[in-house]
Scaffold this motif. Sequence first.
Motif, mmCIF file in Angstrom:
data_model
loop_
_atom_site.group_PDB
_atom_site.id
_atom_site.type_symbol
_atom_site.label_atom_id
_atom_site.label_comp_id
_atom_site.label_asym_id
_atom_site.label_seq_id
_atom_site.Cartn_x
_atom_site.Cartn_y
_atom_site.Cartn_z
ATOM 1 N N ALA A 85 0.809 -1.141 -0.241
ATOM 2 C CA ALA A 85 -0.231 0.023 -0.156
ATOM 3 C C ALA A 85 0.793 1.239 0.116
ATOM 4 C CB ALA A 85 -0.909 0.057 1.210
ATOM 5 N N PHE A 86 1.864 1.310 0.982
ATOM 6 C CA PHE A 86 2.884 2.396 0.928
ATOM 7 C C PHE A 86 3.648 2.366 -0.763
ATOM 8 C CE2 PHE A 86 6.646 4.597 1.725
ATOM 9 C CZ PHE A 86 6.375 5.725 2.289
ATOM 10 N N ALA A 87 3.920 1.394 -0.995
ATOM 11 C CA ALA A 87 4.498 1.663 -2.427
ATOM 12 C C ALA A 87 3.682 2.080 -3.370
ATOM 13 C CB ALA A 87 4.955 0.105 -2.786
ATOM 14 N N SER A 88 2.330 1.442 -3.325
ATOM 15 C CA SER A 88 1.486 2.273 -4.493
ATOM 16 C C SER A 88 1.387 3.523 -4.332
ATOM 17 C CB SER A 88 0.058 1.586 -4.066
ATOM 18 O OG SER A 88 0.183 0.125 -4.568
ATOM 19 N N LEU A 89 1.209 4.226 -2.978
ATOM 20 C CA LEU A 89 1.129 5.708 -2.769
ATOM 21 C C LEU A 89 2.524 6.300 -3.310
ATOM 22 C CD1 LEU A 89 0.038 8.222 -1.778
ATOM 23 C CD2 LEU A 89 0.644 7.312 0.708
ATOM 24 N N LEU A 90 3.558 5.741 -3.177
ATOM 25 C CA LEU A 90 4.942 6.499 -3.283
ATOM 26 C C LEU A 90 4.941 6.521 -4.903
ATOM 27 C CD1 LEU A 90 7.799 7.351 -2.351
ATOM 28 C CD2 LEU A 90 8.493 4.997 -2.416
ATOM 29 N N THR A 91 4.494 5.232 -5.452
ATOM 30 C CA THR A 91 4.790 5.379 -6.933
ATOM 31 C C THR A 91 3.774 6.271 -7.566
ATOM 32 O OG1 THR A 91 5.109 2.944 -7.154
ATOM 33 C CG2 THR A 91 4.254 3.907 -8.960
ATOM 34 N N TRP A 92 2.598 6.483 -6.770
ATOM 35 C CA TRP A 92 1.767 7.440 -7.335
ATOM 36 C C TRP A 92 2.580 9.012 -7.407
ATOM 37 C CZ3 TRP A 92 -0.733 11.962 -6.620
ATOM 38 C CH2 TRP A 92 -1.807 12.460 -7.304
ATOM 39 N N LEU A 93 2.891 9.147 -6.179
ATOM 40 C CA LEU A 93 3.423 10.590 -5.900
ATOM 41 C C LEU A 93 4.928 10.621 -6.756
ATOM 42 C CD1 LEU A 93 3.024 10.637 -1.995
ATOM 43 C CD2 LEU A 93 2.079 12.246 -3.483
ATOM 44 N N LYS A 94 5.777 9.690 -6.924
ATOM 45 C CA LYS A 94 6.880 10.039 -7.713
ATOM 46 C C LYS A 94 6.340 10.360 -9.321
ATOM 47 C CE LYS A 94 10.258 7.145 -5.585
ATOM 48 N NZ LYS A 94 11.085 5.845 -5.684
ATOM 49 N N LYS A 95 5.385 9.708 -9.486
ATOM 50 C CA LYS A 95 5.073 10.024 -11.176
ATOM 51 C C LYS A 95 4.325 11.295 -11.218
ATOM 52 C CE LYS A 95 3.770 5.332 -12.760
ATOM 53 N NZ LYS A 95 2.684 4.323 -12.869
ATOM 54 N N TYR A 96 3.486 11.743 -10.010
ATOM 55 C CA TYR A 96 3.033 13.205 -10.240
ATOM 56 C C TYR A 96 4.255 14.056 -10.122
ATOM 57 C CZ TYR A 96 0.977 17.418 -8.621
ATOM 58 O OH TYR A 96 0.631 18.784 -8.382
ATOM 59 N N PHE A 97 5.042 13.942 -9.082
ATOM 60 C CA PHE A 97 6.256 14.755 -9.035
ATOM 61 C C PHE A 97 7.016 14.810 -10.246
ATOM 62 C CE2 PHE A 97 5.191 14.635 -4.441
ATOM 63 C CZ PHE A 97 4.509 15.560 -4.266
ATOM 64 N N ALA A 98 7.476 13.775 -10.806
ATOM 65 C CA ALA A 98 7.997 13.811 -12.207
ATOM 66 C C ALA A 98 7.436 14.558 -13.344
ATOM 67 C CB ALA A 98 8.445 12.348 -12.753
ATOM 68 N N ARG A 99 6.054 14.507 -13.467
ATOM 69 C CA ARG A 99 5.378 15.118 -14.339
ATOM 70 C C ARG A 99 5.556 16.659 -13.985
ATOM 71 N NH1 ARG A 99 1.543 11.016 -13.736
ATOM 72 N NH2 ARG A 99 0.402 12.354 -12.379
ATOM 73 N N GLN A 100 5.459 17.105 -12.935
ATOM 74 C CA GLN A 100 5.604 18.299 -12.666
ATOM 75 C C GLN A 100 7.030 19.032 -12.676
ATOM 76 O OE1 GLN A 100 2.780 20.580 -11.510
ATOM 77 N NE2 GLN A 100 1.820 18.194 -12.278
ATOM 78 N N ALA A 101 7.897 18.260 -12.737
ATOM 79 C CA ALA A 101 9.231 18.822 -12.832
ATOM 80 C C ALA A 101 9.505 18.730 -14.594
ATOM 81 C CB ALA A 101 10.357 17.723 -12.564
ATOM 82 N N GLN A 102 8.748 18.154 -15.324
ATOM 83 C CA GLN A 102 9.048 18.367 -16.673
ATOM 84 C C GLN A 102 8.159 19.627 -17.207
ATOM 85 O OE1 GLN A 102 7.194 14.657 -18.216
ATOM 86 N NE2 GLN A 102 9.044 13.446 -17.802
ATOM 87 N N ARG A 103 7.287 20.293 -16.435
ATOM 88 C CA ARG A 103 6.774 21.549 -16.920
ATOM 89 C C ARG A 103 7.487 22.570 -16.668
ATOM 90 N NH1 ARG A 103 0.440 20.651 -14.714
ATOM 91 N NH2 ARG A 103 0.041 18.966 -15.897
#
Length: 103
Positions: A85-103
């Motif tokens: 469950a923590f891994a799923s949350l972490l993965t979601w957050l990492k993807k979100y922050f990676a997309r934000q960094a590309q902007r």
Amino acid sequence: MKVTLEAYGGLAAVIDSRRRPNVLDTDTLPESAARELARLVAAAVSTPVEDDDGRARDAMSYTITMEESGRVTALEQSDGTMTPAFASLLTWLKKYFARQAQR
């Protein structure tokens, strides 16, 4: 809800010891994304964590802090003892922050 992700440790800890935390305010998310994040947070908070036996001393560690209505909940886990469950949350957050960094 405000969600903060901090990562520390690992083999490069000495090189990158000043990592800044990533912060997300769910008020800025589309409604469907905010609901998905809330579901992931609830699952991670309600999943018990096993004790860390110290076998992975060079593993990355993560702290995810949620702040809502004056209440703060912090979850801390490492690569060696991470719940699904923590891994799923972490993965979601990492993807979100990676997309934000590309902007």
